[in-house]
Design an enzyme around this catalytic site. Structure first.
Site, PDB file in Angstrom:
ATOM      1  N   GLU A  40       0.847  -1.189   0.000  1.00 14.89           N
ATOM      2  CA  GLU A  40       0.000   0.000   0.000  1.00 14.89           C
ATOM      3  C   GLU A  40       0.887   1.245   0.000  1.00 14.89           C
ATOM      4  OE1 GLU A  40      -2.323   2.835  -0.172  1.00 14.89           O
ATOM      5  OE2 GLU A  40      -3.352   0.894  -0.114  1.00 14.89           O
ATOM      6  N   ASN A 108      -4.153   5.403   1.558  1.00 12.99           N
ATOM      7  CA  ASN A 108      -4.000   4.933   2.930  1.00 12.99           C
ATOM      8  C   ASN A 108      -4.291   3.438   2.963  1.00 12.99           C
ATOM      9  OD1 ASN A 108      -6.856   6.530   2.691  1.00 12.99           O
ATOM     10  ND2 ASN A 108      -7.128   4.544   3.668  1.00 12.99           N
ATOM     11  N   MET A 112     -10.219   3.553  -0.217  1.00 10.80           N
ATOM     12  CA  MET A 112     -11.459   4.293  -0.029  1.00 10.80           C
ATOM     13  C   MET A 112     -12.385   3.585   0.953  1.00 10.80           C
ATOM     14  SD  MET A 112     -12.469   7.260  -1.143  1.00 10.80           S
ATOM     15  CE  MET A 112     -11.841   7.586  -2.785  1.00 10.80           C
ATOM     16  N   THR A 117     -19.355   5.189   2.373  1.00 16.16           N
ATOM     17  CA  THR A 117     -20.642   5.207   3.076  1.00 16.16           C
ATOM     18  C   THR A 117     -21.164   3.820   3.390  1.00 16.16           C
ATOM     19  OG1 THR A 117     -21.947   5.211   1.029  1.00 16.16           O
ATOM     20  CG2 THR A 117     -21.281   7.358   1.911  1.00 16.16           C
ATOM     21  N   ALA A 119     -22.576   1.639   1.385  1.00 15.81           N
ATOM     22  CA  ALA A 119     -23.732   1.212   0.602  1.00 15.81           C
ATOM     23  C   ALA A 119     -23.349   0.061  -0.327  1.00 15.81           C
ATOM     24  CB  ALA A 119     -24.290   2.378  -0.207  1.00 15.81           C
ATOM     25  N   VAL A 222       4.368   0.614  -5.222  1.00 14.20           N
ATOM     26  CA  VAL A 222       4.753  -0.281  -6.313  1.00 14.20           C
ATOM     27  C   VAL A 222       4.894   0.530  -7.593  1.00 14.20           C
ATOM     28  CG1 VAL A 222       4.082  -2.269  -7.699  1.00 14.20           C
ATOM     29  CG2 VAL A 222       3.695  -2.282  -5.219  1.00 14.20           C
ATOM     30  N   HIS A 423     -17.106   6.945  -8.074  1.00 15.83           N
ATOM     31  CA  HIS A 423     -17.439   5.593  -8.520  1.00 15.83           C
ATOM     32  C   HIS A 423     -16.895   5.324  -9.925  1.00 15.83           C
ATOM     33  CE1 HIS A 423     -21.216   5.607  -5.673  1.00 15.83           C
ATOM     34  NE2 HIS A 423     -20.065   5.536  -5.024  1.00 15.83           N
ATOM     35  N   ASN A 457     -12.959  -1.246  -8.915  1.00 19.55           N
ATOM     36  CA  ASN A 457     -14.102  -0.743  -9.666  1.00 19.55           C
ATOM     37  C   ASN A 457     -13.826  -0.664 -11.162  1.00 19.55           C
ATOM     38  OD1 ASN A 457     -15.436  -0.427  -7.239  1.00 19.55           O
ATOM     39  ND2 ASN A 457     -15.189   1.794  -7.152  1.00 19.55           N
TER      40      ASN A 457
END
Length: 488
Positions: A40, A108, A112, A117, A119, A222, A423, A457
């Site tokens: 990370e 981090n 995300m 949220t 959902a 990376v 998104h 995503n």
């Protein structure tokens, strides 16, 4: 956590968000003999890696965690990002196009997933990936990993009132899986009523990172996926704490960053299938707010939730998805002395499916670099006539929702700047065949490579309006199962 980088692992996972965590957890459950290292680029924010920042109760500490998530580059002039994220400083709009001025990322441990949220709606109708067998089983597994509940806030004040009124306005003519309902949420409720939102820590699971064959490296950027004869051989990673670059050999590499940084790493590594970066799509977003009519007193349960969340699902006839939240406070100023009944202020967000086109894309070249010295992204993005028609329809639908609920708090809905949804999808999209229109196969493996996988995503190939995390975690599970079977 350790700063001793391994010389060799079976699987290197780039990115520690929900999808990187899902790959790691699935490998641990399916192939516990494999060694897995997660890298990370950002810092660890919480004692348990990947927790949601809402678990940080002290407001000052939480604000500091958000600040540490906001990247290493300078803040852009004249544009603001929501806490915990940072904007592209440049390259977000090409002259003559709409661009994505609000395109934002976080950096981090937990990605995300430390800020979202929670959902987790399921895709429906044309949002679904029709060529992917077993999609529903993968979505079931994603719900398990994310700890999704369908009734988390049913005891919130007036949540049933909101749902009933929306149902009257929207349910007619819809399929049984597309009617108004409670929003599925990645959350748990403690006995004292405290809400704990799922971060990547929940997806990893306690046993995964505690195991002897899994390691996590924060502040480890990376730079390249190493290849030989078309196969992954490992990664090059820069230690952002002590400096220096390290070569880590691996039998498989999973790039699970986001829809901008995953194609960036592939491009920098010389992996450039024709569809890389193309079919970029955001969900243009409309916001409105209402005050419930005809509610006169507290409708609360002792120890119950303060805010309910309901869902108006996407349909092909109405190609947008509604997220309806009862708010703790009004988003617009009220008159002095006007104290609303708890639960009576409702915020509405309508997300629209994009008209997906190959022309909408993120590109890279060798002449510009970002704050990390990587090829800087440049966005090419335009709203089509179909998109503008969809936005107009979303405005009408959200007004209809407000009229069903009560009185508007603003005269008109607000259309947020492109990129506001966070998104972003499509840039490493999945495809049924290697025909130049996709980046990876149905198992998430990059076409024409051995052992290079993508997750996140950006893999979603369809035009969606629903929140994408559940779907992307499901696809990550499928990729991990393929890796486990291949490396067995």
């Amino acid at each position: 956590m350790t700063r001793t980088f391994p010389g060799r692992v079976d699987v290197a996972v780039v990115g520690s968000g929900p999808c990187g965590a899902a790959v790691t957890r699935t490998l641990g459950e399916r192939a516990p003999h494999l060694t897995v290292a997660v890298f990370e680029a950002g810092p660890q924010l919480t004692p348990t890696p990947g927790q949601h920042i809402k678990t940080i109760r002290d407001p000052t500490e939480r604000a500091e965690a958000q600040r540490r998530s906001q990247g290493t580059g300078p803040a852009p002039d004249g544009r603001s990002a929501r806490p915990g994220t940072y904007l592209l400083p440049d390259g977000y709009r090409t002259p003559g196009e709409d661009g994505l001025p609000a395109a934002a990322m976080s950096r981090n441990v937990g990605g995300m997933g430390a800020h979202w949220t929670g959902a987790c709606p399921r895709p429906g109708e044309s949002e679904r990936i029709d060529f992917l067998p077993g999609l529903d089983a993968l979505l079931d597994e994603a719900e398990r990993l994310l700890n999704v509940r369908h009734d988390a806030f049913d005891d919130a004040p007036f949540t049933s009132v909101v749902r009933e009124r929306l149902a009257v306005a929207f349910d007619s003519g819809r399929g049984t899986d597309r009617t108004v309902r409670a929003m599925p949420l990645a959350v748990r409720r403690e006995p004292d009523g405290r809400v704990v939102w799922s971060g990547a820590d929940v997806v990893f699971g306690e046993a995964t990172l505690a195991g002897p064959r899994v390691s996590l490296y924060a502040d480890a950027h990376v730079r390249r996926v190493r290849m030989e004869s078309g196969r992954a051989t490992g990664i090059t990673v820069r230690d952002l704490v002590h400096g220096g670059e390290h070569e880590v050999a691996a039998r498989a590499v999973v790039v699970a960053a986001d829809a901008l940084r995953t194609p960036q790493l592939l491009w920098a590594s010389g992996l450039r299938p024709p569809a890389l970066g193309r079919h970029l799509n955001d969900q243009h977003q409309v916001m409105h707010a209402a005050r419930l009519r005809d509610v006169t007193g507290p409708d609360t349960v002792a120890g119950g939730a303060s805010s309910g969340v309901n869902w108006v699902p996407y349909t092909d006839a109405e190609p947008f998805h509604g997220q309806v939240m009862q708010l703790d406070a009004s988003p617009v100023p009220l008159a002095d002395g006007d104290v609303p009944v708890p639960g009576s202020i409702v915020g509405l967000g309508w997300f629209c499916a994009k008209d997906v086109r190959a022309e909408d894309r993120v590109t890279f070249d060798h002449t510009r670099t970002d704050a990390d010295g990587m090829p800087a992204p440049r966005i090419h993005y335009t709203l089509t006539d179909k998109d503008r028609t969809s936005l107009e329809a979303a405005h009408k639908a959200i007004r209809r929702a407000v009229e069903a609920l009560g009185d508007p708090l603003d005269p008109e809905p607000i259309t947020l700047p492109p990129g506001s949804s966070l998104h972003y999808q499509g840039t490493v999209r999945m495809g049924e065949s290697d025909d130049g229109t996709s980046v990876c196969d149905p198992d998430g493996q990059v076409w024409g490579t051995g052992g290079v996988y993508v997750a996140g995503n950006g893999v979603i190939p369809t035009a969606t309006a629903c929140n994408p995390t559940l779907t992307s975690v499901a696809l990550a599970v499928g990729a991990a199962r393929h890796i486990a079977a291949t490396l067995d």
